[in-house]
Design an enzyme around this catalytic site. Structure first.
Site: not given
Ligand code: ACO
Length: 400
Positions: A278, A335
């Protein structure tokens, strides 16, 4: 090939903040989130208390009107919702324009946007009276439109709303009753649906809310603004994540991947662990805690048998003890367990983001109204860092 000189000159002093992770876009008095401590409050009230004690309609009133309603106010609002639950017959023809199996999210956003055409007196919100009417129409009809889009996708006749039923029960009736057979959900199923909607009702400046505010900042009407929120919610990284979680759990259940090999793929960045991570929560998501408990209870009540729940638990435990996820502060988000609840309610996966949209409607409305009434609101207009070609002449067609 970047013309740095002109870039520097044009840009002036800009903050470059991809994804707006550190940009406060507004001041808001609606929802408080502390991502480090895992705190979420609507109008100051902790989500855990609302989840335990409140209903979706009461929570919607809290978010939209700023305070918990009195018994009289709540009854009056419920009556208003019943009065506005039907769709204009003309609007029903819109459903015929969609192909069989059409995506319910596409239908929902299109029909919500069109709703404004049927109520032109509500396109300009003049006072509290017009605002309350627009709220009642949106909160009530989003549920009717959602259920009708499901019936349409299956080629089933529409079940009209029943004004004697509560908000959540009425929705389940429109989804699952048949002309010759009323659907009778258990009280636990109705409460679980209400809880699902309560925890989805707002989450400050998330992508769909920011979209509603972005569109609203142009002084676009409420119907158009919330319809844009539905489109923003659709994506897999936002409201589409609940369906993606079930897809992922089913792949593991089918034996295509094991929990460990799935997590290895995630660590190789071949895919994301859906329902994890998140932007704001870096310790735990309080909504996930509430929903995990509710999912467990609902599955137990309906026979104790959902193999996806077992896989979800195993996936969570394995990920939480793995350094990759620990070091990136990745925890289950709202989720991760919500899909298990929706499955137990019999909601099909393509309706999952639609369910999220029904829940988020009060939040979008509250934010639109807050922005609309704020005299300091300016049209949202971010800047950019230009990285395209420098100045160059137009080349006539015969010389290219
Ligand atoms: N699985 C694996 N790795 C992840 C995940 C994940 N779900 N989420 C973040 N990471 C990793 C990234 O690869 C990144 O790693 P790195 O530093 O080695 O490159 C690091 O964690 C930071 O990730 P970002 O993408 O920069 O985080 P951001 O804040 O932009 O994204 C998000 C947040 C979109 C929710 C992300 O965690 C994600 O894609 N989650 C999966 C989708 C999801 O569950 N969405 C629902 C969110 S809640 C809602 O909308 C109600």
């Amino acid at each position: 090939g970047i013309d740095v000189t002109s870039l520097e000159k044009d840009a002036g002093l800009l903050t470059f903040d991809p994804g707006y992770a550190n940009t406060g876009s507004c001041q808001s008095g609606i929802t408080f989130v502390d991502g480090e401590k895992g705190i979420l409050r609507y109008r100051g009230i902790p989500i855990e208390q609302l989840a335990e004690k409140s209903s979706f309609i009461e929570t919607a009133m809290l978010l939209i009107f700023g305070k918990l309603p009195t018994a009289e106010e709540r009854t009056a609002f419920r009556t208003l919702l019943s009065e506005h639950e039907l769709l204009h017959e003309g609007l029903l023809h819109h459903f015929d324009g969609f192909p069989p199996g059409g995506q319910p999210m596409a239908i929902l956003s299109a029909v919500i946007n069109s709703l404004g055409n049927y109520h032109p007196e509500l396109l300009e919100i003049q006072n509290m009276d017009t605002f309350t009417k627009a709220v009642a129409k949106l909160v009530s009809k989003v549920r009717t439109i959602a259920a009708f889009s499901y019936r349409k996708s299956l080629g089933l006749p529409f079940m009209y709303p029943d004004p004697n039923l509560s908000y959540c029960r009425n929705f389940l009736h429109m989804m699952f009753s048949m002309p010759n057979r009323d659907f009778e959900p258990t009280p636990q199923a109705v409460s679980a649906l209400s809880l699902f909607l309560v925890v989805h009702a707002d989450h400050e400046q998330n992508c769909s809310c920011s979209t509603v505010r972005m569109v609203g900042s142009t002084q676009a009407n409420l119907f158009a603004s919330v319809s844009s929120g539905i489109c923003a919610l659709w994506g897999r990284l936002h409201g589409g994540a609940n369906a993606a979680v079930i897809e992922m759990l089913e792949q593991i259940l089918s034996g295509r991947h094991r929990v460990k090999s799935y997590l290895d793929m995630v660590k190789r960045k071949e895919r994301r662990l859906m329902g994890f991570g998140h932007r704001v929560y870096k310790n735990f998501d309080p909504r996930a805690r509430v929903l995990k408990k509710a999912a467990h209870e609902l599955v137990m009540q309906s026979g104790g048998n959902d193999p996806l729940m077992d896989i979800a638990r195993e996936l969570e435990e394995t990920a939480l003890s793995d350094d990759y996820f620990k070091s990136r502060k990745l925890y289950p988000n709202v989720d991760f367990y919500s899909g298990i609840i929706l499955r137990a309610l019999g909601i099909p996966v393509n309706m999952f983001p639609v369910m999220f949209a029904i829940g988020r409607m009060p939040g979008w409305i509250a934010h639109w109204r807050e922005e609309n009434r704020d005299p300091t609101t300016r049209i949202h207009r971010p800047r950019q860092i230009y990285i395209g070609p420098p100045r160059r002449p137009y080349v006539p067609l015969d010389q290219r």
